[in-house]
Design an enzyme around this catalytic site. Structure first.
Site, PDB file in Angstrom:
ATOM      1  N   ASP A  67      -1.252 -65.396  -8.030  1.00 13.82           N
ATOM      2  CA  ASP A  67      -1.713 -64.054  -8.026  1.00 13.82           C
ATOM      3  C   ASP A  67      -1.968 -63.518  -9.390  1.00 13.82           C
ATOM      4  OD1 ASP A  67       0.935 -64.093  -9.150  1.00 13.82           O
ATOM      5  OD2 ASP A  67       1.962 -63.107  -7.325  1.00 13.82           O
ATOM      6  N   ASN A 137      13.243 -58.897  -3.427  1.00 15.52           N
ATOM      7  CA  ASN A 137      12.994 -58.432  -1.820  1.00 15.52           C
ATOM      8  C   ASN A 137      12.472 -59.525  -0.883  1.00 15.52           C
ATOM      9  OD1 ASN A 137      10.360 -58.795  -2.778  1.00 15.52           O
ATOM     10  ND2 ASN A 137       9.528 -56.679  -2.173  1.00 15.52           N
ATOM     11  N   HIS A 139       9.861 -61.497  -1.754  1.00 18.63           N
ATOM     12  CA  HIS A 139       8.354 -61.948  -1.756  1.00 18.63           C
ATOM     13  C   HIS A 139       8.140 -63.227  -2.194  1.00 18.63           C
ATOM     14  CE1 HIS A 139       7.602 -59.567  -5.617  1.00 18.63           C
ATOM     15  NE2 HIS A 139       7.830 -60.866  -6.141  1.00 18.63           N
ATOM     16  N   GLU A 144       4.571 -59.251   0.109  1.00 19.80           N
ATOM     17  CA  GLU A 144       5.342 -58.548   0.014  1.00 19.80           C
ATOM     18  C   GLU A 144       6.241 -58.585   1.526  1.00 19.80           C
ATOM     19  OE1 GLU A 144       6.610 -57.274  -2.453  1.00 19.80           O
ATOM     20  OE2 GLU A 144       5.583 -55.970  -3.724  1.00 19.80           O
TER      21      GLU A 144
HETATM   22  C1  GLP Z   1       6.449 -61.500  -9.801  1.00 23.32           C
HETATM   23  C2  GLP Z   1       5.489 -62.590  -9.145  1.00 23.32           C
HETATM   24  C3  GLP Z   1       6.491 -63.481  -8.181  1.00 23.32           C
HETATM   25  C4  GLP Z   1       7.638 -63.797  -8.735  1.00 23.32           C
HETATM   26  C5  GLP Z   1       8.478 -62.852  -9.024  1.00 23.32           C
HETATM   27  C6  GLP Z   1       9.856 -63.138  -9.514  1.00 23.32           C
HETATM   28  O1  GLP Z   1       6.642 -60.394  -8.883  1.00 23.32           O
HETATM   29  N1  GLP Z   1       4.484 -62.265  -8.445  1.00 23.32           N
HETATM   30  O2  GLP Z   1       5.371 -64.657  -8.111  1.00 23.32           O
HETATM   31  O3  GLP Z   1       8.247 -64.770  -8.074  1.00 23.32           O
HETATM   32  O4  GLP Z   1       7.677 -61.728 -10.129  1.00 23.32           O
HETATM   33  O5  GLP Z   1       9.908 -62.894 -11.133  1.00 23.32           O
HETATM   34  P1  GLP Z   1      11.020 -63.180 -12.138  1.00 23.32           P
HETATM   35  O6  GLP Z   1      11.277 -64.718 -12.136  1.00 23.32           O
HETATM   36  O7  GLP Z   1      10.662 -62.657 -13.260  1.00 23.32           O
HETATM   37  O8  GLP Z   1      12.380 -62.423 -11.168  1.00 23.32           O
END
Ligand code: GLP
Length: 270
Positions: A67, A137, A139, A144
């Site tokens: 993304d 959540n 995702h 989402e």
């Molecule tokens: C962002 C990314 C996700 C990732 C998530 C969790 O929202 N778009 O791909 O899995 O963060 O991140 P973290 O590892 O910092 O908790």
């Protein structure tokens, strides 16, 4: 689904990096699906170490990130392009030309940008290994809750939970995007293998819903139940709400001699 529960976050990062290296050793021109987030930073640090120890080379690897934010340009330090450059690409020998992130510049029709990204992935031969994190959540990427389980690369509006979770990374007054271009759930499920890394108690409910809950758009990561070769690599805190922990650990110990004898599924062709 394979569920591996390890002692701590560092062991999760280490195993994630090892799985990537195993694949590249077997297939030097592997196509990797990459992710951002703090969980991945720890994993990238191990990958960089393995690269410096000359245990792996990314010279022929191609990557596609899950993304990218919409509303800030790639040079902005908050973009996922900058994140990947800083946390991984600048420290390894990957050819920058072979690194891809979904992009949707101003005035470009997002539908066209989404299908162009899908075509680029297909032209590269598809993703061999998709690395994932998970949002609190549920995702994956920026799919989402309520995302279509058959979605493809497209624009998503972030939920308030995600905006709040990620606000720790933005300074006060700094513009924080609330739109992103993300691979869809079907795009992710098309990858030949998938590993999801999760650490910390704040991920425990999402992990439980993803592994032991019903397949539901309300927990996008639960779609991985439909994947033939998906592995969850968790630390104890992220696994703390799972009910069948003893079974997963038993499976893991039963599998170990099988893996030693026949190799793990990363060694299966295709
Ligand atoms: C962002 C990314 C996700 C990732 C998530 C969790 O929202 N778009 O791909 O899995 O963060 O991140 P973290 O590892 O910092 O908790």
């Amino acid at each position: 689904m394979e569920v591996i529960i390890l002692e701590n976050a560092d062991a999760v990062a280490q195993l994630g990096a090892r799985r990537i290296c195993e694949l590249i050793k077997k297939k030097p021109n592997a196509v990797l699906g990459l992710a951002t987030g703090s969980t991945q930073i720890a994993m990238y640090q191990h990958l960089i170490r393995l690269y410096r120890e000359r245990q792996v080379s990314f010279r022929s690897v191609t990557s596609f990130n899950l993304d990218e934010y919409i509303g800030i340009n790639p040079e902005n330090p908050q973009s996922y392009r900058s994140f990947m450059k800083r946390e991984l690409f600048d420290a390894i020998d990957i050819d920058r030309e072979n690194t891809h992130l979904p992009a949707c510049e101003n005035n470009v029709n997002p539908r066209k940008a989404g299908s162009a990204y899908e075509r680029q992935i297909a032209a590269a031969g598809g993703i061999d290994l998709q690395v994932l994190g998970i949002g609190s959540n549920g995702h994956i990427g920026f799919n989402e809750p309520t995302s279509s389980l058959v979605s493809r690369t497209r624009v998503k509006t972030l939920t308030e939970t995600t905006v709040t979770d990620n606000s720790r990374l933005f300074k006060e007054g700094e513009f924080q995007p609330h739109l992103a271009m993300t691979m869809g759930i079907a795009t992710i499920l098309d990858a030949r293998r998938a590993i999801l890394l999760a650490t910390g108690e704040q991920k425990a409910q999402a992990v439980k819903d993803a592994i032991e809950g019903p397949i539901a758009a309300m927990c996008p990561a639960s779609a991985l139940q439909l994947h033939e070769r998906a592995t969850f690599i968790l630390d104890r805190a992220a696994a703390s709400k799972l009910q069948n922990t003893a079974y997963y650990q038993w499976v893991h110990s039963e599998n170990t001699p099988l893996v030693e004898k026949y190799g793990n599924f990363y060694e299966i062709d295709g």
